[in-house]
Write a protein that holds these residues in place. Structure first.
Motif, mmCIF file in Angstrom:
data_model
loop_
_atom_site.group_PDB
_atom_site.id
_atom_site.type_symbol
_atom_site.label_atom_id
_atom_site.label_comp_id
_atom_site.label_asym_id
_atom_site.label_seq_id
_atom_site.Cartn_x
_atom_site.Cartn_y
_atom_site.Cartn_z
ATOM 1 N N TYR A 311 39.072 43.797 50.612
ATOM 2 C CA TYR A 311 37.799 42.887 49.877
ATOM 3 C C TYR A 311 36.611 43.020 50.656
ATOM 4 C CZ TYR A 311 41.406 41.206 46.611
ATOM 5 O OH TYR A 311 42.294 41.419 45.500
ATOM 6 N N HIS A 316 33.512 43.746 45.099
ATOM 7 C CA HIS A 316 33.467 43.565 43.508
ATOM 8 C C HIS A 316 34.796 43.613 43.267
ATOM 9 C CE1 HIS A 316 33.979 47.969 44.474
ATOM 10 N NE2 HIS A 316 34.665 47.862 43.210
ATOM 11 N N LYS A 320 38.254 36.234 40.562
ATOM 12 C CA LYS A 320 37.424 35.117 39.932
ATOM 13 C C LYS A 320 37.661 33.979 40.751
ATOM 14 C CE LYS A 320 36.599 35.766 35.502
ATOM 15 N NZ LYS A 320 36.962 35.451 34.035
ATOM 16 N N GLU A 323 35.200 34.367 45.395
ATOM 17 C CA GLU A 323 34.216 35.374 45.683
ATOM 18 C C GLU A 323 33.428 34.916 46.814
ATOM 19 O OE1 GLU A 323 34.021 34.016 42.646
ATOM 20 O OE2 GLU A 323 34.127 35.542 41.106
#
Lengths: 490, 164
Positions: A311, A316, A320, A323
């Motif tokens: 990551y 990206h 959800k 982040e």
């Protein structure tokens, strides 16, 4: 090996025996083998012993009895019979084979030669230097028995027998090592363990050709399971007699090697290495919880750091709500290098901890925590998140009950990290896939390594995930091919 | 003689139930892992793909759709396992399972591609999705294949399992 050589008989003349033994054993050159010469009932008698391996008080008892006997009997017709009758010990053997006699002498038994006889008395007065049973360091429990196996195979079989008075428990002893002649004991329940497995283990052990096995069980393991370059542990060790007996009852075969407190449990699967006695000392539910946390830790040890790095490379892809993951500033070094450095640091610490004396361990911990952790961040070598994830995976390694498996997982994590660095998501996925295919393909004494997950067995998998209550486990694991699938007769 | 026959039937029966169970759990476990991979954005298609041919509410692409997809896949997977049992159960090598999984993947993503509206063409779907789904199918095939051929050789195999 010894059986193949022509038998060397024992001479009727005691002087010839003395000459032979002197030459073979180097009595006089080596100080730890000695001889005591007596004249009993007008017959020459010689008593050979190996210093330090036998209990002198017993020998004194036997000799005192001999000397008293001298006055009781007036010229008997068989000196040998009289002496036999007067050896005050329950374990007395007779042999006419010099090789056997020498082997016995060097394992701590005493030999008694009588002039004019072609047989020799062997008396078991062994007393080996060693420690008492203690709680093993690597397998501590909060509650439960605190004794552990020792370096003495006789004490070890006794500790097992003490928990299993079954008449069907077999402790078969064999000797391995042309020079060391180390005792190896194969223990199993005769009416439970798979006869094919016992045969296989005996065959493998009997074909071992080696001069000595000072590394005991580890060496035997390498002969038994054909490790090669495979890092995953193929045999499970335990130093706890209760764990050993538990496995005996399930139908496993144990291999004990003299001079090692670790007992080899065969056959084993991957999931044998992720269980711990502690789980069985707690209530089933909390035991299951402990186990789940342990599984999470082990999975984190393998997958977390590479996943995080994935990551970091491709932010990206973050799901959800997650982040926030990923370093806010990247520091001066590439993250990949930082992770590798942290990995090296943790492994150095681990290695240092193995032989750091207790007195210094605290200061080593301080150095590690404060100096390396704290200051490396303020200097800018590490991003804080690197420390976090490396530590989590290190804890995951420490929580793995089997040290060997923890190390193998570490190795795989670094490999996976490398794959992620080069190939990103495909590297991660393909790496994990190959990992699963690799360990699923492993076989350990004809047992699939990933059983009961692959090949799948729902009931057996449940006992691994759930830590089922003991009264509910009525069946033995089917993978062991037990002769009696049921634990009790009714 | 009769006793032997009934014993044989019993073995067949329990073997079939084993096949069904491995199919169900295999579908369950691997589609859950597929769901996880979908959540981690490794793949663009999750278990809800199975619902794609039907025009359902918006929920079918949310977590509910995926969970229902998991259940349906678990049930469908029973058929897959039965298929393996009749085609390949005698093959001992684990490559059979891997091959089976790969073939399944081709069937789902190429042969059946037209029945999944909204599924991007395979050359545009991205290598992450291709690799992840292919690996999942391979592992799934291996799972089914290893289990069934292991059970088969345990039950019907000659008793020479100790020779290797």
């Amino acid at each position: 090996m010894a059986q193949k050589k022509a038998k060397i008989p024992i001479s009727k003349k005691i002087e010839e025996n003395e000459e032979l033994l002197k030459k073979r054993l180097g009595i006089g050159e080596t100080f730890d083998v000695g001889v005591r010469k007596l004249l009993l009932l007008k017959t020459k008698v010689q008593l050979y012993y190996c210093n330090g391996l036998c209990d002198t008080t017993y020998i004194i008892q036997i000799m005192r009895e001999f000397m008293l006997m001298n006055n009781q009997h007036k010229s008997p017709h068989s000196v040998k019979e009289v002496i036999h009758n007067h050896i005050t010990h329950e374990q007395v053997e007779l042999t006419d084979n010099m090789d056997e006699a020498v082997d016995r002498l060097l394992s701590g038994l005493i030999l008694i030669f009588v002039d004019g006889e072609d047989e020799v008395f062997i008396v078991d007065v062994r007393s080996y230097p060693g420690r008492n049973p203690e709680e093993p360091d690597t397998e501590k429990v909060v509650r439960g028995s605190r004794d552990g196996y020792t370096e003495n195979i006789i004490i070890n079989t006794a500790l097992t027998r003490r928990r299993l008075r079954d008449e069907r428990l077999r402790n078969e002893i064999v000797q391995v090592g042309e020079r060391s002649k180390t005792d190896i004991c194969i223990s199993y329940l005769k009416d439970v363990a798979d006869p094919g497995l016992i045969k296989l283990i005996k065959k493998e052990i009997s074909t071992i050709s080696i001069d000595g096995i000072p590394m005991a069980d580890k060496t035997i393991e390498e002969y038994l399971v054909k490790q090669g370059f495979n890092p995953f542990p193929m045999a499970r060790y335990t130093e706890r007699p209760d764990v050993a007996v538990q496995h005996l009852l399930e139908g496993h075969v144990l291999v004990m090697v003299d001079t090692s407190p670790s007992v080899l449990i065969t056959p084993t699967t991957y999931f044998h290495h992720v269980q711990h006695a502690e789980e069985f000392r707690q209530t089933p539910l909390t035991g299951a919880f402990e186990r789940w946390f342990r599984f999470i830790g082990i999975l984190a040890a393998i997958m977390l750091v590479p996943l995080w790095y994935l990551y970091v490379q491709d932010p990206h892809l973050l799901p959800k709500g997650l982040e926030f993951i990923g370093p806010n500033k990247h520091g001066h070094l590439p993250i990949f290098l930082q992770l590798l450095l942290a990995e090296v640091g943790i492994h150095l610490l681990r290695l240092a901890a193995i032989h750091t004396p207790n007195a210094l361990a605290t200061s080593m911990g301080l150095v590690a925590a404060v100096l390396i952790g704290q200051i490396a961040i303020s200097v800018g070598v590490f991003v804080p998140e690197v420390i976090l994830y490396s530590s989590v995976s290190a804890i995951g390694t420490f929580v793995t009950p089997s040290v060997e498996l923890g190390l193998a997982n570490d190795l795989f994590r670094i490999l996976l990290l490398l794959l992620v660095a080069i190939f990103h998501v495909p590297g991660y996925v393909i790496g994990l896939t190959l990992f699963i295919i690799f360990i699923a393909n492993m076989k350990n004494l004809n047992t699939p390594y990933l059983w009961p997950f692959m090949p799948f067995n729902a009931k057996a998998l449940l006992t691994i995930i759930m830590r089922v209550a003991v009264p509910m486990t009525k069946m033995r694991p089917s993978i062991l091919h037990p002769q009696n699938p049921k634990r009790t007769s009714n | 003689m009769e006793d032997k026959k009934s014993q044989q039937m019993e073995t067949d029966g329990s073997f079939m139930s084993r096949v069904i169970s491995v199919g169900f759990f295999g579908g369950l476990i691997w589609s859950l892992i597929a769901f996880l991979a979908y959540y981690l954005n490794f793949t663009k298609v999750g278990p809800a793909l199975i619902l794609a041919p039907w025009a359902l509410g918006k929920w079918k692409n949310e977590w509910l759709g995926h969970l229902i997809g998991v259940v349906i896949l678990a049930l469908l997977s029973i058929l897959v396992a039965i298929g393996y049992r009749f085609l390949l159960s005698k093959v001992k090598s684990m490559w059979a399972g891997i091959l089976y999984g790969t073939v399944l993947w081709f069937i789902v993503f190429y042969v059946l591609h037209p029945i999944f509206p909204g599924l991007e063409p395979m050359n545009k779907i991205g290598k992450n999705t291709v690799v992840t789904t292919l690996c999942l199918f391979i592992l799934y095939g291996l799972f089914i294949g290893m289990t069934i051929s292991f059970e088969y050789s345990e039950r019907y195999g000659t008793n020479n399992q100790k020779s290797s």
